[in-house]
Design an enzyme around this catalytic site. Structure first.
Site, PDB file in Angstrom:
ATOM      1  N   HIS A  99     -12.311  -8.194 -27.826  1.00  0.00           N
ATOM      2  CA  HIS A  99     -10.999  -8.150 -28.465  1.00  0.00           C
ATOM      3  C   HIS A  99     -10.598  -9.535 -28.954  1.00  0.00           C
ATOM      4  O   HIS A  99     -10.968 -10.549 -28.361  1.00  0.00           O
ATOM      5  CB  HIS A  99      -9.940  -7.657 -27.475  1.00  0.00           C
TER       6      HIS A  99
ATOM      7  N   SER B 191     -11.758   1.162 -23.859  1.00  0.00           N
ATOM      8  CA  SER B 191     -11.226   1.159 -22.487  1.00  0.00           C
ATOM      9  C   SER B 191     -11.441   2.478 -21.766  1.00  0.00           C
ATOM     10  O   SER B 191     -10.912   3.504 -22.176  1.00  0.00           O
ATOM     11  CB  SER B 191      -9.715   0.898 -22.491  1.00  0.00           C
TER      12      SER B 191
ATOM     13  N   TYR C 236      -7.604 -10.571 -28.707  1.00  0.00           N
ATOM     14  CA  TYR C 236      -6.640 -11.125 -27.741  1.00  0.00           C
ATOM     15  C   TYR C 236      -7.306 -11.827 -26.555  1.00  0.00           C
ATOM     16  O   TYR C 236      -6.658 -12.552 -25.814  1.00  0.00           O
ATOM     17  CB  TYR C 236      -5.652 -10.056 -27.243  1.00  0.00           C
ATOM     18  N   GLU C 237      -8.604 -11.609 -26.386  1.00  0.00           N
ATOM     19  CA  GLU C 237      -9.320 -12.330 -25.332  1.00  0.00           C
ATOM     20  C   GLU C 237      -9.635 -13.765 -25.748  1.00  0.00           C
ATOM     21  O   GLU C 237     -10.180 -14.535 -24.965  1.00  0.00           O
ATOM     22  CB  GLU C 237     -10.632 -11.615 -24.995  1.00  0.00           C
TER      23      GLU C 237
ATOM     24  N   ALA D  69      -8.584   3.267 -26.763  1.00  0.00           N
ATOM     25  CA  ALA D  69      -7.373   3.792 -26.137  1.00  0.00           C
ATOM     26  C   ALA D  69      -6.216   3.305 -27.002  1.00  0.00           C
ATOM     27  O   ALA D  69      -6.245   2.178 -27.486  1.00  0.00           O
ATOM     28  CB  ALA D  69      -7.246   3.248 -24.724  1.00  0.00           C
TER      29      ALA D  69
ATOM     30  N   ASN E 256      -0.786   6.827 -23.725  1.00  0.00           N
ATOM     31  CA  ASN E 256       0.627   6.647 -23.345  1.00  0.00           C
ATOM     32  C   ASN E 256       1.507   6.826 -24.580  1.00  0.00           C
ATOM     33  O   ASN E 256       1.034   6.693 -25.708  1.00  0.00           O
ATOM     34  CB  ASN E 256       0.841   5.225 -22.783  1.00  0.00           C
TER      35      ASN E 256
ATOM     36  N   MET F  20      -5.017  -2.313 -30.030  1.00  0.00           N
ATOM     37  CA  MET F  20      -5.360  -3.735 -30.173  1.00  0.00           C
ATOM     38  C   MET F  20      -6.835  -3.957 -30.505  1.00  0.00           C
ATOM     39  O   MET F  20      -7.369  -5.038 -30.248  1.00  0.00           O
ATOM     40  CB  MET F  20      -5.019  -4.467 -28.865  1.00  0.00           C
ATOM     41  N   SER F  21      -7.481  -2.964 -31.076  1.00  0.00           N
ATOM     42  CA  SER F  21      -8.907  -3.121 -31.386  1.00  0.00           C
ATOM     43  C   SER F  21      -9.222  -2.411 -32.698  1.00  0.00           C
ATOM     44  O   SER F  21      -8.335  -2.183 -33.514  1.00  0.00           O
ATOM     45  CB  SER F  21      -9.743  -2.514 -30.246  1.00  0.00           C
TER      46      SER F  21
ATOM     47  N   HIS G 148      -1.253  -1.187 -18.012  1.00  0.00           N
ATOM     48  CA  HIS G 148      -2.678  -0.918 -18.243  1.00  0.00           C
ATOM     49  C   HIS G 148      -3.213   0.130 -17.267  1.00  0.00           C
ATOM     50  O   HIS G 148      -4.106   0.898 -17.602  1.00  0.00           O
ATOM     51  CB  HIS G 148      -3.476  -2.230 -18.141  1.00  0.00           C
TER      52      HIS G 148
ATOM     53  N   HIS H 201     -14.004  -2.283 -19.040  1.00  0.00           N
ATOM     54  CA  HIS H 201     -15.055  -2.600 -20.017  1.00  0.00           C
ATOM     55  C   HIS H 201     -16.225  -3.233 -19.268  1.00  0.00           C
ATOM     56  O   HIS H 201     -16.073  -4.280 -18.655  1.00  0.00           O
ATOM     57  CB  HIS H 201     -14.550  -3.609 -21.048  1.00  0.00           C
TER      58      HIS H 201
HETATM   59  N1  HPA Z   1      -0.097  -0.315 -27.514  1.00  0.00           N
HETATM   60  C1  HPA Z   1      -1.152  -1.053 -27.881  1.00  0.00           C
HETATM   61  N2  HPA Z   1      -2.380  -0.843 -27.421  1.00  0.00           N
HETATM   62  C2  HPA Z   1      -2.560   0.179 -26.567  1.00  0.00           C
HETATM   63  C3  HPA Z   1      -1.488   0.970 -26.122  1.00  0.00           C
HETATM   64  C4  HPA Z   1      -0.181   0.707 -26.634  1.00  0.00           C
HETATM   65  O1  HPA Z   1       0.804   1.376 -26.311  1.00  0.00           O
HETATM   66  N3  HPA Z   1      -2.010   1.899 -25.267  1.00  0.00           N
HETATM   67  C5  HPA Z   1      -3.336   1.651 -25.188  1.00  0.00           C
HETATM   68  N4  HPA Z   1      -3.687   0.613 -25.964  1.00  0.00           N
END
Ligand code: HPA
Length: 269
Positions: free
Chosen positions: A83, A30, A85-86, A113, A233, A209-210, A244, A61
């Site tokens: 991903h 990302s 989740y997609e 990320a 974050n 998530m990757s 996001h 992306h």
């Molecule tokens: N959690 C999961 N995936 C992420 C996060 C998060 O806080 N930040 C960026 N990708």
């Protein structure tokens, strides 16, 4: 078509396009895809034009496969990954890693990320190890004997050698590169504060998530991995809310250091 047949078709397609003998694969997460724009003598393909390839749907992306020269190395870069989740099967998520191996790459740099559990926004973290909490494994099903064993070793999935080189380069550039454990979840919902407290207890430093599926497939065929998380974050519970847009904004802030670092590391691997 079997998975091996698909790999062969796509490998031959890419070789015919001139994507021959890359040394390193680059998977750019990302907001980190900009690095691929610095690739010289580039051959660029849209994901949509590559047989057996997935489609990228997330903001930040791009969806391009780029081959060429970066920091004196021949690289094959994914600008945008797939991903789970997609809705992509893990075979699709990890297919580019199979192709990197099939084309002859010796290693991959995988970036993402991630939310910080121990680390704050803006941190660059070399991944020392992962915890697979996705409930999935990309190697389930018939084993690809030509690539690796049924029960691959994960002890050095994130190559110690690559990490040491990355640390030496970071030090030389004056860029702080922390190190920690990445816990991989499926998403797409962010975690609950209770989950993050649990992950902290489990020994995780960052959550995302990757990456986990790609690294398992890389380890299967002894493709060496350097993983770098850009912490965008504080994970849930350590800050008021998550979105996001913040992930994209923080990535924007740290990407110059990220690009400098990855280029310099590539030259040293
Ligand atoms: N959690 C999961 N995936 C992420 C996060 C998060 O806080 N930040 C960026 N990708």
């Amino acid at each position: 078509m079997t998975l091996v047949e698909k790999i062969n078709v796509t490998r031959e397609f890419l070789q015919a396009k001139g994507m021959t003998a890359p040394e390193f694969g680059l998977i750019l997460g990302s907001g980190l895809g900009e690095l691929a724009e610095e690739i010289q003598n580039a051959i660029v393909l849209d994901y949509a034009d590559i047989p057996n390839w997935g489609r990228s749907t997330v903001t930040g992306h791009a969806g391009k496969l780029i081959y060429g020269d970066l920091a004196g190395r021949k690289v094959l870069a994914l600008q945008g990954r797939f991903h789970f989740y997609e809705g992509n099967p893990l075979e699709v998520v990890t297919f580019p890693v199979r192709i990197m191996k099939a084309l002859g790459c010796q290693g991959v740099i995988v970036t993402n990320a991630a939310g910080g559990i121990g680390f704050g926004p803006g941190t660059l973290m070399a991944i020392s190890d992962h915890i697979n909490l996705t409930g999935q494994n990309p190697l389930i099903g018939k084993n690809l004997e030509d690539f690796g064993p049924r029960f691959p070793d994960m002890s050095n999935a994130y190559s110690r050698d690559y990490r040491e080189k990355a640390q030496a380069v970071a030090q030389k550039l004056g860029i702080q590169l922390d190190e920690g454990v990445y816990i991989g979840v499926s998403g797409p919902s962010y975690e609950t504060p209770a989950e993050i407290r649990a992950f902290k207890t489990l020994g995780a430093d960052a959550v995302g998530m990757s990456t986990v599926p790609e690294v398992i497939v890389a380890a299967h065929s002894e493709l060496k991995v350097l993983g770098i998380s850009a912490i965008t974050n504080h994970a849930a519970g350590f800050q008021d809310e998550l979105n996001h847009d913040e992930v994209v904004a923080v990535t924007e802030r740290i990407k110059e250091d990220f690009k400098r670092l990855v280029k310099a590391i590539l030259a040293e691997l």
